[in-house]
Each structure stands twice: as structure tokens, then as C-alpha cells.
Design an enzyme around this catalytic site. Structure first.
Site, PDB file in Angstrom:
ATOM      1  N   ASP A   1      22.678  -2.696  24.378  1.00  0.00           N
ATOM      2  CA  ASP A   1      22.358  -1.648  25.364  1.00  0.00           C
ATOM      3  C   ASP A   1      23.413  -1.615  26.469  1.00  0.00           C
ATOM      4  O   ASP A   1      23.868  -0.540  26.889  1.00  0.00           O
ATOM      5  CB  ASP A   1      20.938  -1.815  25.920  1.00  0.00           C
ATOM      6  CG  ASP A   1      20.571  -3.254  26.232  1.00  0.00           C
ATOM      7  OD1 ASP A   1      21.271  -4.165  25.756  1.00  0.00           O
ATOM      8  OD2 ASP A   1      19.594  -3.484  26.964  1.00  0.00           O
TER       9      ASP A   1
ATOM     10  N   ASP B   1      30.384   5.417  16.305  1.00  0.00           N
ATOM     11  CA  ASP B   1      30.217   6.869  16.528  1.00  0.00           C
ATOM     12  C   ASP B   1      30.448   7.192  18.006  1.00  0.00           C
ATOM     13  O   ASP B   1      31.014   8.246  18.341  1.00  0.00           O
ATOM     14  CB  ASP B   1      28.806   7.330  16.119  1.00  0.00           C
ATOM     15  CG  ASP B   1      28.751   7.761  14.664  1.00  0.00           C
ATOM     16  OD1 ASP B   1      29.554   7.233  13.863  1.00  0.00           O
ATOM     17  OD2 ASP B   1      27.910   8.615  14.318  1.00  0.00           O
TER      18      ASP B   1
ATOM     19  N   LYS C   1      21.828  -8.310  20.140  1.00  0.00           N
ATOM     20  CA  LYS C   1      20.620  -8.089  20.949  1.00  0.00           C
ATOM     21  C   LYS C   1      19.828  -9.388  20.858  1.00  0.00           C
ATOM     22  O   LYS C   1      18.678  -9.422  20.442  1.00  0.00           O
ATOM     23  CB  LYS C   1      19.840  -6.873  20.394  1.00  0.00           C
ATOM     24  CG  LYS C   1      18.668  -6.451  21.263  1.00  0.00           C
ATOM     25  CD  LYS C   1      19.056  -5.873  22.603  1.00  0.00           C
ATOM     26  CE  LYS C   1      17.803  -5.559  23.411  1.00  0.00           C
ATOM     27  NZ  LYS C   1      18.103  -5.195  24.819  1.00  0.00           N
TER      28      LYS C   1
ATOM     29  N   ASP D   1      27.938   0.386  13.352  1.00  0.00           N
ATOM     30  CA  ASP D   1      27.880   1.780  12.896  1.00  0.00           C
ATOM     31  C   ASP D   1      27.605   2.706  14.081  1.00  0.00           C
ATOM     32  O   ASP D   1      28.281   3.735  14.268  1.00  0.00           O
ATOM     33  CB  ASP D   1      26.773   1.905  11.838  1.00  0.00           C
ATOM     34  CG  ASP D   1      26.798   3.240  11.119  1.00  0.00           C
ATOM     35  OD1 ASP D   1      27.868   3.874  11.099  1.00  0.00           O
ATOM     36  OD2 ASP D   1      25.761   3.650  10.593  1.00  0.00           O
TER      37      ASP D   1
ATOM     38  N   TYR E   1       0.847  -1.210   0.000  1.00  0.00           N
ATOM     39  CA  TYR E   1       0.000   0.000   0.000  1.00  0.00           C
ATOM     40  C   TYR E   1       0.880   1.257   0.000  1.00  0.00           C
ATOM     41  O   TYR E   1       0.685   2.168   0.804  1.00  0.00           O
ATOM     42  CB  TYR E   1      -0.950   0.030   1.208  1.00  0.00           C
ATOM     43  CG  TYR E   1      -1.762  -1.208   1.383  1.00  0.00           C
ATOM     44  CD1 TYR E   1      -2.686  -1.596   0.418  1.00  0.00           C
ATOM     45  CD2 TYR E   1      -1.611  -2.005   2.513  1.00  0.00           C
ATOM     46  CE1 TYR E   1      -3.437  -2.755   0.584  1.00  0.00           C
ATOM     47  CE2 TYR E   1      -2.352  -3.159   2.682  1.00  0.00           C
ATOM     48  CZ  TYR E   1      -3.260  -3.521   1.711  1.00  0.00           C
ATOM     49  OH  TYR E   1      -3.996  -4.664   1.870  1.00  0.00           O
TER      50      TYR E   1
HETATM   51  N1  GGG Z   1      32.529   8.906   4.950  1.00  0.00           N
HETATM   52  C1  GGG Z   1      31.512   8.265   4.299  1.00  0.00           C
HETATM   53  C2  GGG Z   1      30.158   8.812   4.643  1.00  0.00           C
HETATM   54  O1  GGG Z   1      29.689   9.728   4.016  1.00  0.00           O
HETATM   55  N2  GGG Z   1      29.535   8.240   5.656  1.00  0.00           N
HETATM   56  C3  GGG Z   1      28.277   8.708   6.106  1.00  0.00           C
HETATM   57  C4  GGG Z   1      27.290   7.641   6.358  1.00  0.00           C
HETATM   58  O2  GGG Z   1      26.112   7.919   6.433  1.00  0.00           O
HETATM   59  N3  GGG Z   1      27.709   6.415   6.508  1.00  0.00           N
HETATM   60  C5  GGG Z   1      26.861   5.347   6.807  1.00  0.00           C
HETATM   61  C6  GGG Z   1      27.588   4.066   6.887  1.00  0.00           C
HETATM   62  O3  GGG Z   1      28.805   4.062   7.020  1.00  0.00           O
HETATM   63  O4  GGG Z   1      26.944   3.034   6.828  1.00  0.00           O
END
Ligand code: GGG
Length: 353
Positions: free
Chosen positions: A220, A248, A187, A244, A143
């Protein structure tokens, strides 16, 4: 003289600034290690999309395949939905070239303030599964664009895919020879299929490495422990999404995402591997000459190591560490006022000196 063919994709936003910085460093270091780089630039990314309706041409992967390595800047533009930029360039390259290990080191260098203020204490690597898991793009809409719209997104975990990235993590822990510990993140209490398979595969591979300590954490708890005891992590292996997110966290714990390099590796070397800063295109600061070039420069250092120029790679890292410890040239993300070019020149001066 060793010659290497390098595909250069600066991409979007600050990618256009950090990749030239990394190329300046490569140009400076090549002759010192009897190496030269045949650079082939590709104008793929958002501008290409505006002209052609796609992020890169249909034969892009064929153009990249013969190269020795790929140096990437960033992808992303405020005028294009992020899933189009990511799925139009970054993810197809990672998958087509089986770059299954996304290696993201996080080191707290001398001279860099950390929110946790533990100078010198953090030295970890997040190994992120890079070709399947939550990024598999399996699913669809029902949909579509109607009020009762349904979206299904399926994660794909294969025994082969888990085994190989977990084994890579154990080999890396042996090679690093630091804490000799691998931490696995899932998880599996809530995700009762794919991540239960991950846990089982992890235990089976771990039994082949009795000399390496293991730890398994739910994501977590891992997020909490990255903050509470970051010094206890050595090699961390995680799925595509969890790796990912956690990388960070490890980046900001070590001062700035502007210092976080990464390598998308095909460890079998059948295909070119790709090297890129963890950060994205940062449109908010793009074009102002103030982006931190060090993540891109460190990524180029990882590329040198992958190409067999280990000492050249180490000398890039030493030069970056020296610039940070001296503290004279720092971009605004690290509390300084220096420009991208000044920081890059400081790294090059150290390499030359
Ligand atoms: N340096 C690469 C870049 O632009 N990474 C940004 C991004 O959104 N990366 C997501 C990922 O690494 O999966």
C-alpha cells in the site's frame, strides 16, 4: 551468421497486430547484426480454444522447448473467462520453462507526457516473481456451484523461489549501475507466513550485496510512493500479484501501457524465455490498426539482448526513443492519430538510418 529459432504466438486481439510489427523490426535489424531468425508461428489462443476446447495443444510445451525464445502477443477474449485464457497458455509456459523473473522496465522517454509530468525522471524496473506466490493455482471449491459454495486459494512462497528472484534483482541493480537500490514489496504485516518468509529471505540475500542500498515497503505504501516519488525507484522486486499490479502503475506513469515491454526470463537458460508486451488483448481497439506497437517492439529488443545481441537490442530501444522524442508518429494512446504500421515504419526508418 547467427541463427535463432523463435516461436511466435500472436494470440488474441491486438496481439495479432503488435507481433507482426515486432517481426518487421526483427526482419530489418537481423542483417545489420549478422543474425537471422527462423520463425515458427503457432495459432494458439482464443480461436484455437473455440475449435479445440483448449488454448494450446497437449504437446505445446514440447513444441516450444527446443526454441531459442518465444515472442508472445496477448491472450484474452471477451467470450472466454480470463482465468481460462491465462491458465491455458501464459501461466503454463512461464511455469514449465521456469521463467521465474518477469522483468518489466518503465522508462519515461522524452516526448511522452506523464500524468506526473516529470520528463526523464523515471527509470525503474519491476522484477516480478513469476512462477509461484499468489498465482500458484493451489486451492479448490467446496460445494461447487451451490449456494453455500466455498473457494480456497492458497499462495505458495518457497525459500528457493524468493531467494532466486531477489538475487536476480540485486544482480540487475549492479548491472544497471543507476541508483544501485533494490526495493522489496510485501504485505508482511497482514500476510504473516509467506511474506514474512519473503522479508527474511530478502534481508539474507541483501547482506551479500553491501554495495546496493535496500528499502522494504508494504504494497500500500509502495502504491502511494510510485505516485509520490516515482523517480526514487530503481529495481523493485515483488511477488507475482504485487509485481503485476505495480507494473501497471509504473507503465501508466511512463505514459501508456502501450509502451511497457516485458521479459519472462529463465536466467539459467535451461529453457526458452518469453517476451511479451505487458498489455493484454485490448478487444476494444483490436482490428482497427491503431494499437501502439512499441511495447511489443521493445519486448523484441529485450529478446535480442537475451539472445546475446546486446547492441541490436540497444539500437531498437534507441530507435523507439527517437520516434517518441520526435513526436511525429504517435498512436492514440499517446494522444496522436498515427496507425500501428506508421509507427512501426518510423522505428524501422531510424534503425536503417
Ligand atoms: N501480453 C500478454 C497478455 O495478454 N497479458 C495480459 C494478462 O492478463 N496478463 C496477466 C499476467 O501477466 O499475469
Amino acid at each position: 551468421m547467427q541463427r535463432f529459432s523463435i516461436a511466435v504466438i500472436p494470440g488474441d486481439g491486438v496481439g495479432q497486430e503488435v507481433v507482426p510489427a515486432a517481426l518487421r523490426v526483427l526482419e530489418a535489424i537481423g542483417p545489420r547484426y549478422d543474425a537471422s531468425f527462423d520463425l515458427k508461428a503457432f495459432d494458439w489462443g482464443a480461436d484455437y480454444y473455440f475449435h479445440h476446447g483448449r488454448m494450446m495443444p497437449a504437446d505445446a510445451l514440447e513444441q516450444l522447448r527446443p526454441m531459442d525464445a518465444i515472442l508472445l502477443g496477448a491472450v484474452g477474449d471477451p467470450q472466454i473467462p480470463d482465468h481460462i485464457t491465462l491458465n491455458g497458455l501464459l501461466l503454463p509456459i512461464r511455469r514449465a520453462f521456469d521463467q521465474f523473473a518477469n522483468v518489466r522496465p518503465a522508462i519515461l522517454y522524452d516526448g511522452v507526457p506523464s500524468p506526473l509530468a516529470r520528463p526523464g525522471a523515471i527509470d525503474m524496473v519491476v522484477v516480478r516473481e513469476n512462477t509461484e506466490g499468489e498465482y500458484a493455482q493451489v486451492g479448490g471449491f467446496v460445494y461447487h456451484h451451490q449456494p453455500e459454495e466455498v473457494a480456497i486459494q492458497t499462495a505458495v512462497f518457497t525459500r528457493r523461489g524468493i531467494d532466486r528472484v531477489v538475487r536476480f534483482a540485486f544482480e540487475l541493480a549492479r548491472k544497471r549501475n543507476k541508483q544501485r537500490r533494490v526495493t522489496s514489496i510485501t504485505k508482511s504485516n497482514a500476510q504473516g507466513f509467506g511474506m514474512v518468509l519473503w522479508d527474511r529471505a530478502f534481508q539474507a540475500v541483501a547482506s551479500e550485496y553491501p554495495d546496493i542500498e535496500t528499502e522494504s515497503l508494504l504494497v500500500d505504501a509502495a502504491a502511494m510512493n510510485f505516485i509520490r516519488r516515482p523517480e526514487s525507484f530503481d529495481v523493485v522486486v515483488a511477488s507475482n500479484l504485487f509485481g503485476d499490479i505495480l507494473s501497471d502503475v509504473s507503465a501508466i506513469l511512463t505514459g501508456s501501457i502501450g509502451l511497457a515491454p516485458s521479459a519472462n526470463l529463465d536466467p539459467t537458460r535451461r529453457f526458452p524465455s518469453m517476451f511479451e508486451p505487458v498489455h493484454g488483448s485490448a478487444p476494444g481497439i483490436a482490428g482497427r490498426g491503431i494499437v501502439n506497437p512499441l511495447a511489443s517492439i521493445l519486448s523484441a529488443g529485450m529478446m535480442l539482448e537475451h539472445l546475446g545481441l546486446e547492441e541490436a537490442g540497444r539500437s531498437v530501444e534507441r530507435a523507439v526513443a527517437g520516434v517518441l522524442a520526435e513526436g511525429k508518429f504517435k498512436t492514440p494512446d499517446l494522444g496522436g492519430t498515427s496507425h500501428t504500421n506508421e509507427v512501426t515504419s518510423a522505428v524501422i526508418d531510424r534503425i536503417a538510418g
